[in-house]
Design a protein around this motif. Structure first.
Motif, PDB file in Angstrom:
ATOM      1  N   ARG A 225      -5.335  -1.117  11.780  1.00  0.00           N
ATOM      2  CA  ARG A 225      -6.504  -0.797  10.961  1.00  0.00           C
ATOM      3  C   ARG A 225      -6.094  -0.864   9.499  1.00  0.00           C
ATOM      4  NH1 ARG A 225      -8.522   4.642  12.589  1.00  0.00           N
ATOM      5  NH2 ARG A 225      -7.106   5.228  10.910  1.00  0.00           N
ATOM      6  N   HIS A 228      -6.097   2.307   3.331  1.00  0.00           N
ATOM      7  CA  HIS A 228      -5.494   2.419   1.998  1.00  0.00           C
ATOM      8  C   HIS A 228      -4.049   2.897   2.146  1.00  0.00           C
ATOM      9  CE1 HIS A 228      -4.907   3.645  -2.148  1.00  0.00           C
ATOM     10  NE2 HIS A 228      -6.152   3.329  -2.477  1.00  0.00           N
ATOM     11  N   ALA A 229      -3.135   2.167   1.550  1.00  0.00           N
ATOM     12  CA  ALA A 229      -1.704   2.491   1.685  1.00  0.00           C
ATOM     13  C   ALA A 229      -1.345   3.773   0.944  1.00  0.00           C
ATOM     14  CB  ALA A 229      -0.851   1.334   1.164  1.00  0.00           C
ATOM     15  N   GLY A 230      -2.190   4.196   0.001  1.00  0.00           N
ATOM     16  CA  GLY A 230      -1.876   5.410  -0.755  1.00  0.00           C
ATOM     17  C   GLY A 230      -2.449   6.659  -0.126  1.00  0.00           C
ATOM     18  N   THR A 231      -3.581   6.522   0.553  1.00  0.00           N
ATOM     19  CA  THR A 231      -4.339   7.714   0.944  1.00  0.00           C
ATOM     20  C   THR A 231      -4.276   8.011   2.441  1.00  0.00           C
ATOM     21  OG1 THR A 231      -6.326   6.374   1.210  1.00  0.00           O
ATOM     22  CG2 THR A 231      -5.980   7.377  -0.945  1.00  0.00           C
ATOM     23  N   THR A 232      -3.630   7.156   3.223  1.00  0.00           N
ATOM     24  CA  THR A 232      -3.608   7.371   4.673  1.00  0.00           C
ATOM     25  C   THR A 232      -2.258   7.958   5.083  1.00  0.00           C
ATOM     26  OG1 THR A 232      -4.977   5.390   4.831  1.00  0.00           O
ATOM     27  CG2 THR A 232      -4.112   6.296   6.888  1.00  0.00           C
ATOM     28  N   PRO A 233      -2.253   9.239   5.516  1.00  0.00           N
ATOM     29  CA  PRO A 233      -0.982   9.877   5.887  1.00  0.00           C
ATOM     30  C   PRO A 233      -0.259   9.088   6.979  1.00  0.00           C
ATOM     31  CG  PRO A 233      -2.752  11.502   5.765  1.00  0.00           C
ATOM     32  CD  PRO A 233      -3.398  10.154   5.653  1.00  0.00           C
ATOM     33  N   MET A 234       1.048   9.192   7.002  1.00  0.00           N
ATOM     34  CA  MET A 234       1.867   8.414   7.943  1.00  0.00           C
ATOM     35  C   MET A 234       1.391   8.590   9.388  1.00  0.00           C
ATOM     36  SD  MET A 234       3.960   6.785   5.935  1.00  0.00           S
ATOM     37  CE  MET A 234       4.868   5.931   7.216  1.00  0.00           C
ATOM     38  N   LEU A 236      -1.515   9.221  10.577  1.00  0.00           N
ATOM     39  CA  LEU A 236      -2.881   8.793  10.905  1.00  0.00           C
ATOM     40  C   LEU A 236      -3.030   7.273  10.802  1.00  0.00           C
ATOM     41  CD1 LEU A 236      -5.081  11.524   9.145  1.00  0.00           C
ATOM     42  CD2 LEU A 236      -4.580  11.286  11.580  1.00  0.00           C
ATOM     43  N   ARG A 237      -1.895   6.562  10.745  1.00  0.00           N
ATOM     44  CA  ARG A 237      -1.949   5.120  10.534  1.00  0.00           C
ATOM     45  C   ARG A 237      -1.998   4.330  11.828  1.00  0.00           C
ATOM     46  NH1 ARG A 237       1.537   3.543   5.388  1.00  0.00           N
ATOM     47  NH2 ARG A 237       0.551   5.023   4.006  1.00  0.00           N
TER      48      ARG A 237
ATOM     49  N   GLU B 194     -12.528  10.636  -1.087  1.00  0.00           N
ATOM     50  CA  GLU B 194     -11.099  10.807  -0.803  1.00  0.00           C
ATOM     51  C   GLU B 194     -10.387   9.467  -0.624  1.00  0.00           C
ATOM     52  OE1 GLU B 194     -10.258  12.816   2.888  1.00  0.00           O
ATOM     53  OE2 GLU B 194      -8.151  12.207   2.791  1.00  0.00           O
ATOM     54  N   GLN B 195     -11.078   8.488  -0.043  1.00  0.00           N
ATOM     55  CA  GLN B 195     -10.459   7.188   0.301  1.00  0.00           C
ATOM     56  C   GLN B 195      -9.387   7.324   1.370  1.00  0.00           C
ATOM     57  OE1 GLN B 195      -9.555   6.066  -4.042  1.00  0.00           O
ATOM     58  NE2 GLN B 195     -10.450   4.189  -3.247  1.00  0.00           N
ATOM     59  N   GLY B 196      -9.375   8.454   2.039  1.00  0.00           N
ATOM     60  CA  GLY B 196      -8.426   8.688   3.125  1.00  0.00           C
ATOM     61  C   GLY B 196      -9.140   9.520   4.183  1.00  0.00           C
ATOM     62  N   PRO B 197      -8.480   9.791   5.301  1.00  0.00           N
ATOM     63  CA  PRO B 197      -9.148  10.401   6.450  1.00  0.00           C
ATOM     64  C   PRO B 197      -8.964  11.912   6.586  1.00  0.00           C
ATOM     65  CG  PRO B 197      -7.061   9.476   7.135  1.00  0.00           C
ATOM     66  CD  PRO B 197      -7.146   9.285   5.641  1.00  0.00           C
ATOM     67  N   VAL B 198      -8.298  12.562   5.623  1.00  0.00           N
ATOM     68  CA  VAL B 198      -7.881  13.949   5.854  1.00  0.00           C
ATOM     69  C   VAL B 198      -9.068  14.905   5.941  1.00  0.00           C
ATOM     70  CG1 VAL B 198      -6.538  15.872   4.915  1.00  0.00           C
ATOM     71  CG2 VAL B 198      -5.620  13.545   4.828  1.00  0.00           C
ATOM     72  N   THR B 201     -11.104  14.282   9.069  1.00  0.00           N
ATOM     73  CA  THR B 201     -10.360  14.658  10.274  1.00  0.00           C
ATOM     74  C   THR B 201     -10.297  16.175  10.432  1.00  0.00           C
ATOM     75  OG1 THR B 201      -9.008  12.677   9.991  1.00  0.00           O
ATOM     76  CG2 THR B 201      -8.146  14.353  11.481  1.00  0.00           C
ATOM     77  N   TYR B 265       3.162  15.579  -0.273  1.00  0.00           N
ATOM     78  CA  TYR B 265       2.653  14.319   0.258  1.00  0.00           C
ATOM     79  C   TYR B 265       3.639  13.189   0.011  1.00  0.00           C
ATOM     80  CZ  TYR B 265      -0.835  10.671   1.172  1.00  0.00           C
ATOM     81  OH  TYR B 265      -1.527   9.610   1.679  1.00  0.00           O
ATOM     82  N   VAL B 267       4.028   8.920   1.432  1.00  0.00           N
ATOM     83  CA  VAL B 267       3.782   7.775   2.314  1.00  0.00           C
ATOM     84  C   VAL B 267       4.535   6.571   1.762  1.00  0.00           C
ATOM     85  CG1 VAL B 267       1.489   8.471   3.164  1.00  0.00           C
ATOM     86  CG2 VAL B 267       1.662   7.138   1.058  1.00  0.00           C
ATOM     87  N   GLY B 362      -3.196  10.179  -2.884  1.00  0.00           N
ATOM     88  CA  GLY B 362      -2.258   9.064  -2.746  1.00  0.00           C
ATOM     89  C   GLY B 362      -2.661   7.877  -3.589  1.00  0.00           C
ATOM     90  N   ALA B 363      -3.906   7.853  -4.032  1.00  0.00           N
ATOM     91  CA  ALA B 363      -4.397   6.752  -4.862  1.00  0.00           C
ATOM     92  C   ALA B 363      -4.329   7.142  -6.327  1.00  0.00           C
ATOM     93  CB  ALA B 363      -5.830   6.403  -4.473  1.00  0.00           C
ATOM     94  N   GLY B 385     -14.030   7.590   8.089  1.00  0.00           N
ATOM     95  CA  GLY B 385     -12.846   6.880   8.586  1.00  0.00           C
ATOM     96  C   GLY B 385     -11.804   6.614   7.519  1.00  0.00           C
ATOM     97  N   HIS B 389     -12.660   0.552  -0.602  1.00  0.00           N
ATOM     98  CA  HIS B 389     -12.411  -0.812  -1.088  1.00  0.00           C
ATOM     99  C   HIS B 389     -12.916  -1.839  -0.079  1.00  0.00           C
ATOM    100  CE1 HIS B 389      -9.150   0.004  -4.375  1.00  0.00           C
ATOM    101  NE2 HIS B 389     -10.222   0.733  -4.510  1.00  0.00           N
TER     102      HIS B 389
END
Lengths: 424, 424
Positions: A225, A228-234, A236-237, B194-198, B201, B265, B267, B362-363, B385, B389
């Motif tokens: 999937r 975003h490489a910055g915002t997705t914790p390890m 949850l990837r 957020e651009q992330g799933p935390v 989730t 944090y 990653v 992270g961004a 999700g 971007h």
């Protein structure tokens, strides 16, 4: 190498090789791709050389340039020797041409001795052995084997031209392809540089090719999937590239395991891959891996593919992604060298004081297609560092002359019936 | 989310978002890249909306669109709220615009209540936060922080235009950049998805951003030897891709190890790689891997880079290739959210009955640059999700309104001095 006084002219063979190499795109040495004006220029040069050697030339319906030397007993069939004169882009000076010019040298040597064979002898420059801009290889030898299909003739190349039309342009006749198919070949012999490091590493003069490996290509699609490489914790990837890396390592281990068995030559490679979107700040969403596997024995290949299909989905899943598809891109069976011809080459090498070993070819050759319709064998000569398909490709004059001399010795044995034809 | 009767107009905020999203390249929704005619069209629409809300608009020397609402006590400094209206190609409808329009909604809400702050209030649309066609990000907020360098102004984009000239085109003044630099900002607040799933989730309404992670990018070059995939036995290979795969796996393990420590944090990702020659029948001769690492704490990043430099050459060597270079492409330090502003956001969220958690971003964001010159903090709202971007980027109207309401509550507290300024 112990041979010093070979029955072929080493300097003449070398001089021919260097002269043909000069017919190249000057900006991308050495380039003489099939169907191009440069290729036709090389062909015109070859035709002249063939005729100077007393060979009667023709181009068959498959676009092959053939130089013929009639034998004393026409009913005995034809001994065909040769290879191809086309190159890959920025290729070398030996791949293919060494085989064509060694064959020419054999014919000249016979002529100079006034030795008339019982068999007819043909020197052949097979059309378009390398994958051309039309995306197809071995056009000429496929035609001779009767396996150049209508679908292949319809392949489209530069400017929308079809293979059929390109074939016409170089003197072939796609409408009369059946005329190219041969049933009179008593033996096919092809000299080629090894394109690998084995002979050089082991310091052996000649490789006698018992088998040309089958080639199976698979495409593996790994889906993750693209987050975003910055915002997705390890944790949850679903990183398709992490899974692809694990698959590449597992595949290398499997290939090592298969090659270490005593089941003949085996290699497998991932040399091509495509990452999407391939951006530094985006986790890879999907990866395609191209697996290129080569096996001397069909059973080994089948075993490898079965193990790959069994293992790799788990490897992907354990690394958070999914192996969504394993697609067979191509699947070519191994080709067997004729036992009697291999023996004839072995005995000729021994007689010349040349060291030799039996080996499998990991690369495909025109001989694959000849082997489908006639006894066929190949002789490999060493090349530096195993390099090929690059301008650095290199072989020494004496190495090539040794191969030509072994081929000449084998032909004399075949002709006098000392080599039992494997098809009898 | 328990909030139901928020002090902002959820429907009006949503309607603005959807209207601005319509200003897009129709063939690549949602695209409104900085410096383009579409961007200027979006700006014109925003300017009108700002003015309709009673804000006095201007464009500063850094090309930022600013809407000002004077306070009762001019000497108190300015509270700045906003984000950016430019998008990536084929981006979403929320990244950036949600922050600009939530800020506008806060200003409108104050206006409708007739609440005059002691501080001046500014709503800001920062210029070119996303990496534009000029290869540079955060043009406007860098100008405000005084860190937009001459070297950056000389970056060249489409048609050979320099950033300086592009800046003039959108109303900025590269010759008077010092005028854009601010020393009057009492607080900067930015809402962003957020651009992330935390948050999604964990089912939490708001993220209060304590830190924006530092970003370090490294390029790893792995050198092998580009040999023939068919003719090179497994044990004679120097396969750069096999070694790169081992490095990718080892790097993932190292990243997991670093992120599992209680050091904030972290990653790290390899999302971009380049294989040469990337052909199915050639063993990879070289591979370049781009490592993107993000760390809340600088020491963690330094530790990670040191471990990578120590371990990875061995991993490459154990896999038959060589790690010939580790090059730092960029290295940005983490930015701290102001403690008092974070507390003000926390208390405002509590008062509204919203759940919240502290988190790191992270961004990168415009807030990074504001944090260099003023107390700054961010509030994150959930998105589906973790997607961003991309056209699928999505947030619910109520989620964004909750974030805007928390920002409003925090501003009221800051204005009445209840939030102790972190710089005091």
């Amino acid at each position: 190498m112990k041979a010093s006084n070979l029955p072929v002219d080493e300097a003449r063979l070398w001089s021919d090789l260097m002269a043909l190499a000069e017919i190249t795109d000057p900006n991308k040495p050495y380039t003489r791709r099939s169907f191009t004006p440069l290729f036709l220029e090389g062909r015109a040069w070859l035709k002249q050389r063939f005729e100077n050697a007393g060979l009667a030339t023709r181009i068959d319906a498959g676009g092959n340039l053939i130089g013929r030397r009639p034998g004393a007993k026409p009913g005995n069939g034809t001994i065909v020797i040769g290879s191809h004169s086309d190159t890959v882009p920025s290729g070398g000076r030996f791949d293919g041409t060494a085989g064509v010019l060694a064959a020419l040298e054999v014919a000249r040597s016979l002529d100079e001795r006034g030795h008339v064979l019982d068999h007819d002898l043909e020197v052949i420059d097979c059309l378009a052995e390398e994958v051309s801009a039309f995306g197809i290889s071995c056009v000429g030898s496929r035609a001779i084997a009767g396996s150049l299909t209508d679908e292949m003739l319809a392949h489209v190349g530069p400017g929308g031209e079809q293979v059929a039309d390109a074939l016409r342009r170089v003197g072939g006749d796609p409408d009369r392809l059946a005329q190219a198919k041969r049933s009179d070949i008593a033996a096919y012999l092809e000299l080629h540089i090894e394109q690998g490091p084995v002979l050089e590493t082991e310091i052996v003069d000649l490789g006698i090719v018992e088998t040309i490996a089958g080639i199976t290509r698979l495409e593996l699609t790994v889906a993750g999937r693209a987050d975003h490489a910055g915002t997705t914790p390890m944790h949850l990837r679903r990183d398709a590239l992490v899974a692809a890396a694990a698959i590449m390592s597992a595949l290398r281990d499997l290939a090592l395991e298969m090659s270490d068995r005593s089941e003949g030559y085996f290699v497998a490679t991932i040399g091509e891959m495509h990452v999407e979107p391939n951006a530094a700040n985006v986790i890879a969403g999907s990866v395609r891996l191209i697996v290129d596997a080569r096996a001397e024995r069909r059973l080994t290949m089948e075993h490898f593919v079965a193990r790959l299909r069994e293992r790799m989905p788990d490897v992907a899943a354990q690394n958070g992604a999914e192996l969504t598809a394993i697609t067979t891109l191509s699947d070519v069976l191994p080709a067997q060298g004729d036992a009697a011809l291999c023996n004839a080459l072995t005995e000729a090498a021994d007689a010349l004081g040349l060291t030799h070993r039996r080996m499998a070819s990991g690369a495909g050759h025109d001989a694959v297609h000849f082997s489908r319709i006639a006894p066929a064998a190949m002789v490999f000569t060493p090349c530096r560092g195993g390099r090929s398909h690059c301008p650095e490709e290199w072989a020494e004059p004496g190495e090539l002359a040794a191969g030509a001399a072994a081929m000449l010795g084998a032909i004399l044995a075949i002709d006098r019936g000392a080599a039992k034809n494997g098809r009898d």
